[in-house]
Scaffold this motif. Structure first.
Motif, PDB file in Angstrom:
ATOM      1  N   LYS B  43     -10.934  -4.030  -0.942  1.00  0.00           N
ATOM      2  CA  LYS B  43     -11.652  -3.411  -2.059  1.00  0.00           C
ATOM      3  C   LYS B  43     -12.217  -2.091  -1.521  1.00  0.00           C
ATOM      4  CE  LYS B  43     -12.126  -7.343  -4.775  1.00  0.00           C
ATOM      5  NZ  LYS B  43     -11.039  -8.025  -4.101  1.00  0.00           N
ATOM      6  N   MET B  44     -12.675  -1.236  -2.437  1.00  0.00           N
ATOM      7  CA  MET B  44     -13.124   0.099  -2.026  1.00  0.00           C
ATOM      8  C   MET B  44     -14.248   0.054  -0.976  1.00  0.00           C
ATOM      9  SD  MET B  44     -13.364   3.077  -4.820  1.00  0.00           S
ATOM     10  CE  MET B  44     -12.863   2.210  -6.259  1.00  0.00           C
ATOM     11  N   TYR B  84     -10.551   9.109  -1.031  1.00  0.00           N
ATOM     12  CA  TYR B  84      -9.359   8.279  -0.877  1.00  0.00           C
ATOM     13  C   TYR B  84      -8.054   9.019  -1.182  1.00  0.00           C
ATOM     14  CZ  TYR B  84     -13.087   4.815  -1.006  1.00  0.00           C
ATOM     15  OH  TYR B  84     -14.223   4.134  -0.761  1.00  0.00           O
ATOM     16  N   PHE B 132      -4.518   0.429   1.979  1.00  0.00           N
ATOM     17  CA  PHE B 132      -5.517   0.657   0.930  1.00  0.00           C
ATOM     18  C   PHE B 132      -5.370   2.044   0.302  1.00  0.00           C
ATOM     19  CE2 PHE B 132      -9.486   2.773  -0.159  1.00  0.00           C
ATOM     20  CZ  PHE B 132      -9.879   2.024  -1.260  1.00  0.00           C
ATOM     21  N   ASP B 135      -2.205   2.372  -1.814  1.00  0.00           N
ATOM     22  CA  ASP B 135      -2.309   1.638  -3.080  1.00  0.00           C
ATOM     23  C   ASP B 135      -3.285   2.338  -4.028  1.00  0.00           C
ATOM     24  OD1 ASP B 135      -0.577  -0.132  -1.989  1.00  0.00           O
ATOM     25  OD2 ASP B 135      -1.979  -1.810  -1.821  1.00  0.00           O
ATOM     26  N   TYR B 136      -4.353   2.879  -3.452  1.00  0.00           N
ATOM     27  CA  TYR B 136      -5.348   3.582  -4.269  1.00  0.00           C
ATOM     28  C   TYR B 136      -4.694   4.785  -4.960  1.00  0.00           C
ATOM     29  CZ  TYR B 136      -9.582   6.080  -5.626  1.00  0.00           C
ATOM     30  OH  TYR B 136     -10.541   6.719  -6.350  1.00  0.00           O
ATOM     31  N   GLU B 137      -3.928   5.516  -4.181  1.00  0.00           N
ATOM     32  CA  GLU B 137      -3.247   6.678  -4.731  1.00  0.00           C
ATOM     33  C   GLU B 137      -2.299   6.277  -5.860  1.00  0.00           C
ATOM     34  OE1 GLU B 137      -0.018   8.477  -2.547  1.00  0.00           O
ATOM     35  OE2 GLU B 137      -0.873  10.461  -2.849  1.00  0.00           O
ATOM     36  N   HIS B 140      -3.905   5.589  -9.099  1.00  0.00           N
ATOM     37  CA  HIS B 140      -4.622   6.697  -9.729  1.00  0.00           C
ATOM     38  C   HIS B 140      -3.703   7.835 -10.126  1.00  0.00           C
ATOM     39  CE1 HIS B 140      -7.931   4.378  -8.165  1.00  0.00           C
ATOM     40  NE2 HIS B 140      -8.700   5.015  -9.034  1.00  0.00           N
TER      41      HIS B 140
END
Lengths: 151, 486, 283
Positions: B43-44, B84, B132, B135-137, B140
């Motif tokens: 998680k963030m 991120y 992380f 996946d975040y990129e 978004h």
């Protein structure tokens, strides 16, 4: 098979090594690709060394021979027999060579069981031990290769 | 103990130690019944906390531990600052496939192995952080494309869209060359799509990363088996390619050469995994490729491919899924994490056990596997204790499928049609060295499994990175003199 | 995507036999007799190997001929002129060994006649005398008669029911040629159902008559990766996709091959039934 003298036996063993040497040399010639060629050439060289060793063997030294324990990985023993085909893969070439050594060793072991004379027995033990060494060397090569593949 | 004292006595007041953040996982019993991701990602807050464990070494060892030399402290710093997206873009300068590498790289043997924090405790979880940010990129919106340099007018052909080929393509398109990838299968990704299962690497991720490459302008030609539809010579002489990279990957599976290996129910791991991963046969009959749902499955081997196969068998509903391995657990080439995961999910390990015969019924189906118990023999000259059979220890395990995962040989298709390409004695393509990746044929480079034999995704990517540098040098100078000599 | 330019229905009797001419310039250009392709009908489809029956390198087309025996071939058969096949990879496998042998007998059984066609053509072009034996269950199911006439110096036909040509099997005709007519034959090439290939090889074996059999086994990738297509040839495991599809017929373990081909019969049945019940996802 009957052998009259130690010399006969050594002569026979030399012939066997020569046969193996020719087999690998011929196989090497038949290979189209550099990979198989190289492997067979190196095996032919090994057999040549064995042959020379036997040719230099002094029959007088046989009596003093004491067999040592050579590890047997038995990788070859449980495999199906394999015959030479042009273009074989590397592991197949190793299997083929292992099987040949396994059979050679077994042959001399059988001879040990069939003779009484001390000198002859010693010589067969000696020859069997040589084949056991070759078998171990090849099986080690194979075991390393397969361990890398995760077998 | 002394270390702790030292810390207390040190001049700088130390913050309380933050433990290495563990990654949430799907419950083992639940996950053994589905193909969803096993690990769930940070998680963030967790990511930022983990990033704060990095001490930003002046001389970071982690970078040299990475086969593609990612600026690890650089991206971790951005994560710590909660930038991120910037972190993701920073990684992408070095590595095209962060979401893949974050999942399947053996970090414990690479970057994390040499992490300074790891000397006194647990290393920074570099792999999990990489995953992380990637996946975040992805979550978004569309990833912006970097600016490309002007075209050089040079054309490069890449054979195989696996991790090695994709890396070469990425590096060379970023240098302004025209790049065409020829892929034999109907999907790009190589082992990432046919070999590694969905639960370890969702295929959507691979697709996304490949798409990024085509958006950059790489021409991807699927269903092109080089050596068949075009030869290497044709690519260079007729199709105008200035250089070729061969990354065609692993080839035919090895079998054990024991009796019964062609019985129905004996598969190579490649077949079992390809059916399930590339062809999605777990979803049969919605997808047309069938797969058998066996009750008792033995997987032979102790590598990552074996673990992937045995965990797939469990998920397809096997009551008993075994690993049969002739050596001991310490010798398993598989990542520890994968072995642990397999064990938690209920895989049964039969170590020091060697199969000697596959037993079948009259209809030709597997009914059992005969094995021998092995013992570690005396150390040989290299100090290695090799397994030797225990006399009279034969026993039979009831089985209806046997999957063989003991490695693969080189794919013969390119060598057969490129006679001047030198192979080593194992049949792999011979290269000058790992840095230049030059083959015996002018303008032709090679890397990955077709050179080294079965290895890892990241090593193939490392080879791709080196090959790209070498190709760039060749394209600029036109020189083909090994080591500057000749 | 590969466009279907022509469609021909050879037989409407179930299982139906159909032929497509498909636009595939690169494959047509690279193709040699004896090679095959792997195609995928649509994104959820399986990879199915089919032998190339004919080609026109100038027009950039290849012909594929198939019998609707399973879901995939049924779905393929539902496509029409102007439709597209999603994926096609080829040419795969080693080309037939073609040289001037002398007299070559090309034996094709059922839809096996189609893949024999390019081989007969190539053998004729290489200066051989080509005699072809075409076998079918009945006259209505006989394919490629005209094409085979052109590709051979002589053709002979057998039907199981006697509706056309010799009443009997291809093996009867072949035996007659060898034993009664005493035609000196240098090579036999056979493609057809495994059981037929097995018996053709049995006929030629006592005469030490060199016989090539082209095998059609289960394949997944077809590019030398999975080993699903393995067969035993001369006591050694071979891979049909890269070592074949053609082998010395006298060395092939046909029993094992047939056993391996039966592996997915229940699944194929299930897929076919699901497909028949809910109109195909590929319409």
């Amino acid at each position: 098979m009957s052998f009259k003298s130690i010399k006969d036996i050594i002569k026979y063993a030399i012939e066997k090594e020569a046969e193996a040497m020719n087999f690998y040399t011929e196989a090497g010639k038949q290979e189209k690709y550099s990979a198989g060629k190289k492997t067979f050439e190196s095996f032919a060289n090994e057999e040549k060394k064995h042959k020379t060793m036997l040719e230099d063997l002094d029959p007088k030294n046989v009596a003093g021979f004491n067999p040592a324990r050579i590890a047997d990985l038995k990788r070859s023993d449980y495999m199906v027999d394999i015959t030479y085909k042009a273009g074989m893969s590397y592991p197949d070439i190793l299997r083929l060579a292992m099987k040949r050594e396994e059979k050679a060793k077994k042959f001399y072991d059988d001879c040990v069981g069939h003779v009484d004379a001390g000198g002859h027995k010693k010589l067969f033990q000696m020859l069997s031990q040589e084949e056991a060494k070759h078998k171990l060397a090849l099986e080690t090569l194979y075991d390393n290769l397969m361990a890398k593949g995760g077998d | 103990m002394s270390e702790e004292k030292e810390t207390k006595a040190g001049e700088k007041p130390k913050k309380p130690k933050i433990p290495r953040q563990s990654m949430p996982e799907q419950d083992p019993h639940k996950r053994a019944g589905n193909f969803d991701s096993v690990t769930l990602g940070y998680k963030m807050e967790q990511a930022a906390l983990e990033a704060s464990r990095c001490i930003q070494c002046k001389k970071p060892f982690c970078i040299s531990g990475c086969p593609v030399s990612i600026d690890i402290p650089g991206f971790i710093k951005l994560v710590k600052e909660k930038e991120y997206l910037k972190a993701a873009q920073h990684i992408k300068k070095y590595n095209l496939l962060p979401a893949v590498c974050g999942r399947v790289c053996p970090q414990e043997d690479q970057c994390e192995k040499v992490c300074i924090v790891g000397k006194k405790g647990e290393p920074v979880a570099i792999g999990r952080l990489e995953r992380f940010v990637a996946d975040y990129e992805a979550a978004h919106g569309e990833v912006p494309l970097p600016e490309l340099p002007p075209k050089t007018g040079k054309k490069v052909a890449v054979v195989g869209a696996g991790p090695g080929g994709l890396t070469v393509a990425f590096d060379l398109i970023m240098l302004g060359h025209d790049v065409t990838i020829f892929e034999a299968l109907h999907k790009a990704g190589g082992v990432l799509v046919y070999g590694i299962p969905e639960f370890r690497l969702p295929k959507a991720i691979v697709e996304r990363e490949v798409q990024y490459l085509t958006r950059l302008g790489v021409d991807l030609k699927l269903n092109h088996v080089i050596g068949k539809i075009r030869t290497i010579d044709q690519l260079m002489k007729e199709d105008g390619f200035d250089a070729v990279f061969i990354g065609s990957g692993a080839g035919l599976p090895w079998f054990m050469d024991v009796p019964g290996e062609n019985l129905n129910g004996v598969y190579s791991a490649n077949e079992y995994l390809t059916r399930n991963n590339l062809m999605k046969s777990f979803d049969f009959p919605k997808h047309d490729t069938p797969i058998k749902k066996h009750k008792n499955v033995a997987v032979i081997g102790g590598g990552n491919v074996a673990m992937d196969s045995v965990r797939t068998a469990l998920r397809l509903g096997a009551d008993n899924a075994y690993i049969v391995y002739r050596r001991s657990r310490a010798e398993m080439p598989a990542r520890k994490e994968e072995v642990d995961h397999a064990e938690h999910e209920g895989v049964q390990f039969k170590n020091l056990t060697a199969p000697v015969r596959v037993i079948g019924n009259e209809q030709g189906w597997v009914t059992g596997l005969e094995c021998l118990k092995m013992d570690l023999g005396e150390p040989d000259a290299s100090g290695r204790r090799r397994p030797v059979p225990v006399k009279g220890s034969e026993f039979i395990m009831e089985m209806d499928a046997v999957i063989i995962a003991i490695g693969t040989s080189a794919n013969p298709l390119i060598a057969q049609t490129t006679p001047d390409l030198k192979l080593n004695k194992k049949g792999y393509i011979e290269v000058e060295n790992e840095t230049t990746c030059r083959t015996s044929k002018k303008g032709v480079f090679a890397g990955g499994d077709i050179v080294t034999g079965s290895a890892t995704v990241i090593l193939a990517m490392g080879a791709g990175r080196n090959a790209a540098k070498s190709i760039q040098q060749y394209l600029q100078t036109g020189e083909w003199t090994p080591n500057g000599k000749q | 995507m590969f466009e279907i330019l022509e469609k021909k229905v050879w037989s409407d009797e179930v299982p139906k036999i159909k032929e497509f001419v498909v636009k595939a310039p690169a494959i047509a250009k690279a193709h040699h007799a004896g090679q095959f392709i792997i195609l995928i009908v649509d994104e959820n489809g399986e990879r199915i190997p089919l032998t190339i029956a004919d080609k026109d390198a100038n027009k950039g087309t290849i012909s594929i001929l198939f019998q609707e025996v399973g879901k995939s071939t049924m779905c393929l058969g539902m496509l029409n002129k102007g439709d597209h096949i999603h994926h096609m990879a080829g040419p795969l496998g080693k080309p037939t060994h073609v040289e001037k042998f002398g007299t070559v007998v090309c034996v094709g059984g059922g839809i096996g006649i189609a893949p024999v066609h390019p081989i007969a053509k190539a053998m004729k072009d290489a200066g051989n005398k080509v005699i072809s034996i075409l076998g079918a269950r009945s006259k209505d199911l006989l394919i490629y008669e005209d094409k085979m006439k052109k590709a051979s110096h002589e053709i002979r036909i057998t039907t199981d029911d006697g509706s056309y040509g010799r009443h009997g099997f291809v093996t009867d005709e072949l035996k007659h040629m060898i034993e009664v007519e005493k035609i000196p034959i240098d090579l036999v090439v056979v493609i057809g159902p495994p059981i037929m290939m097995k018996f053709v090889c049995k006929v030629t074996e006592p005469y030490k008559l060199r016989t090539f059999a082209s095998l059609n086994t289960i394949m997944v990738d077809g590019t030398g990766m999975c080993g699903a297509c393995r067969v035993t040839v001369g006591g050694k495991t071979k891979f049909v996709c890269v070592d074949g599809p053609e082998f010395d017929g006298h060395q092939v373990d046909f029993e094992e091959m047939m056993m391996r081909q039966r592996q997915y019969l229940p699944e194929e049945k299930l897929a076919r039934e699901t497909c028949e019940k809910q109109t195909c996802h590929k319409s």
